[in-house]
Design a protein around this motif. Sequence first.
Motif, PDB file in Angstrom:
ATOM      1  N   ILE A 172      -7.432  -6.323   9.854  1.00 56.52           N
ATOM      2  CA  ILE A 172      -6.177  -5.860  10.423  1.00 56.52           C
ATOM      3  C   ILE A 172      -6.396  -5.565  11.906  1.00 56.52           C
ATOM      4  O   ILE A 172      -7.277  -4.775  12.275  1.00 56.52           O
ATOM      5  CB  ILE A 172      -5.668  -4.601   9.693  1.00 56.52           C
ATOM      6  CG1 ILE A 172      -5.500  -4.900   8.193  1.00 56.52           C
ATOM      7  CG2 ILE A 172      -4.363  -4.113  10.298  1.00 56.52           C
ATOM      8  CD1 ILE A 172      -5.209  -3.688   7.357  1.00 56.52           C
ATOM      9  N   VAL A 178       0.737  -1.250   8.684  1.00 54.36           N
ATOM     10  CA  VAL A 178       0.896  -1.887   7.372  1.00 54.36           C
ATOM     11  C   VAL A 178       1.807  -0.980   6.556  1.00 54.36           C
ATOM     12  O   VAL A 178       1.460   0.161   6.261  1.00 54.36           O
ATOM     13  CB  VAL A 178      -0.466  -2.076   6.682  1.00 54.36           C
ATOM     14  CG1 VAL A 178      -0.294  -2.657   5.290  1.00 54.36           C
ATOM     15  CG2 VAL A 178      -1.380  -2.975   7.526  1.00 54.36           C
ATOM     16  N   VAL A 184      -2.411  -6.740   0.789  1.00 52.80           N
ATOM     17  CA  VAL A 184      -3.065  -7.670   1.706  1.00 52.80           C
ATOM     18  C   VAL A 184      -4.265  -8.244   0.959  1.00 52.80           C
ATOM     19  O   VAL A 184      -5.243  -7.555   0.701  1.00 52.80           O
ATOM     20  CB  VAL A 184      -3.511  -6.961   2.997  1.00 52.80           C
ATOM     21  CG1 VAL A 184      -4.222  -7.945   3.926  1.00 52.80           C
ATOM     22  CG2 VAL A 184      -2.307  -6.333   3.701  1.00 52.80           C
ATOM     23  N   ILE A 190      -4.242  -9.849   9.424  1.00 47.69           N
ATOM     24  CA  ILE A 190      -2.931  -9.286   9.720  1.00 47.69           C
ATOM     25  C   ILE A 190      -2.858  -8.987  11.219  1.00 47.69           C
ATOM     26  O   ILE A 190      -3.579  -8.134  11.724  1.00 47.69           O
ATOM     27  CB  ILE A 190      -2.669  -8.007   8.901  1.00 47.69           C
ATOM     28  CG1 ILE A 190      -2.801  -8.299   7.406  1.00 47.69           C
ATOM     29  CG2 ILE A 190      -1.292  -7.438   9.227  1.00 47.69           C
ATOM     30  CD1 ILE A 190      -1.847  -9.344   6.877  1.00 47.69           C
ATOM     31  N   THR A 194       3.600  -5.218   9.083  1.00 50.50           N
ATOM     32  CA  THR A 194       4.183  -5.685   7.832  1.00 50.50           C
ATOM     33  C   THR A 194       5.398  -4.829   7.470  1.00 50.50           C
ATOM     34  O   THR A 194       5.572  -3.726   7.983  1.00 50.50           O
ATOM     35  CB  THR A 194       3.167  -5.632   6.682  1.00 50.50           C
ATOM     36  OG1 THR A 194       2.985  -4.268   6.256  1.00 50.50           O
ATOM     37  CG2 THR A 194       1.830  -6.218   7.106  1.00 50.50           C
ATOM     38  N   TYR A 200       0.585 -10.466   0.985  1.00 50.16           N
ATOM     39  CA  TYR A 200      -0.073 -11.506   1.783  1.00 50.16           C
ATOM     40  C   TYR A 200      -1.263 -12.059   1.003  1.00 50.16           C
ATOM     41  O   TYR A 200      -2.073 -11.307   0.471  1.00 50.16           O
ATOM     42  CB  TYR A 200      -0.571 -10.931   3.115  1.00 50.16           C
ATOM     43  CG  TYR A 200       0.542 -10.499   4.036  1.00 50.16           C
ATOM     44  CD1 TYR A 200       0.999 -11.336   5.044  1.00 50.16           C
ATOM     45  CD2 TYR A 200       1.159  -9.260   3.884  1.00 50.16           C
ATOM     46  CE1 TYR A 200       2.030 -10.955   5.880  1.00 50.16           C
ATOM     47  CE2 TYR A 200       2.199  -8.864   4.713  1.00 50.16           C
ATOM     48  CZ  TYR A 200       2.624  -9.716   5.706  1.00 50.16           C
ATOM     49  OH  TYR A 200       3.656  -9.341   6.534  1.00 50.16           O
TER      50      TYR A 200
END
Length: 221
Positions: A172, A178, A184, A190, A194, A200
């Motif tokens: 990330i 997030v 994830v 990432i 989000t 994901y």
Amino acid sequence: MEKKKLIIYGVGRFAEYVQYVFEQDSSYIVEAFCIESKLMDLQTWKSKIPLISLEVFLKEYSVENYFVFVAVGNNNIRKHFFLLFKENGFSLANYISTQCSSWPNLRLGENIFIDEGCVLQPFIEIGDNSILFTSQIGHHTHIGKHSLISGAKTGGNVKIGDNCYVGLNASIKQNISVADNSIVGMGCIIEKDTDLNEVYTHKGTVKRKIDATQISSRFLR
């Protein structure tokens, strides 16, 4: 110094791991495992540590004398039992491995598990009931409640919400948020914030149309 008495909710491999590290590397001693009576199977129970029913524990064990740790990987199930024990007045223990890398200003909730493979930079905050396995967490990162971070890496100043899962080798980027309930998956990168409930996944590994003997003969001499 007398060790504090700990009851572990859970009977799986994670619970066995939790029991081992708490006893080897903490100020707690595990007195028993517990699970709902309908799920108990004493005939196959192999641990030397007793297994008691959740119902008996809540009725007969005092909040003054016992701490609890909820050793369940599933975020929703772990949240349910975390809240159940809190409603019944119990304090929940934390485990932070002495073999991980962390700083004195680490801020933690309750029922936190941080294993020996974690590297945590300064100014990190981790909410109640979250688990970190073998992860590298950047400075000023905030991890919410009831989340599980497994073998992942974040940049600095990342915010991970409540009820999130971040899988093996996921990365990330710094300054990313997030959102709550994000999943994830393994190997994801990432780079943008989000939204709530997003999932994901990384494209899976492709099986080659060649076998190992051919690779060996061509390239590994």
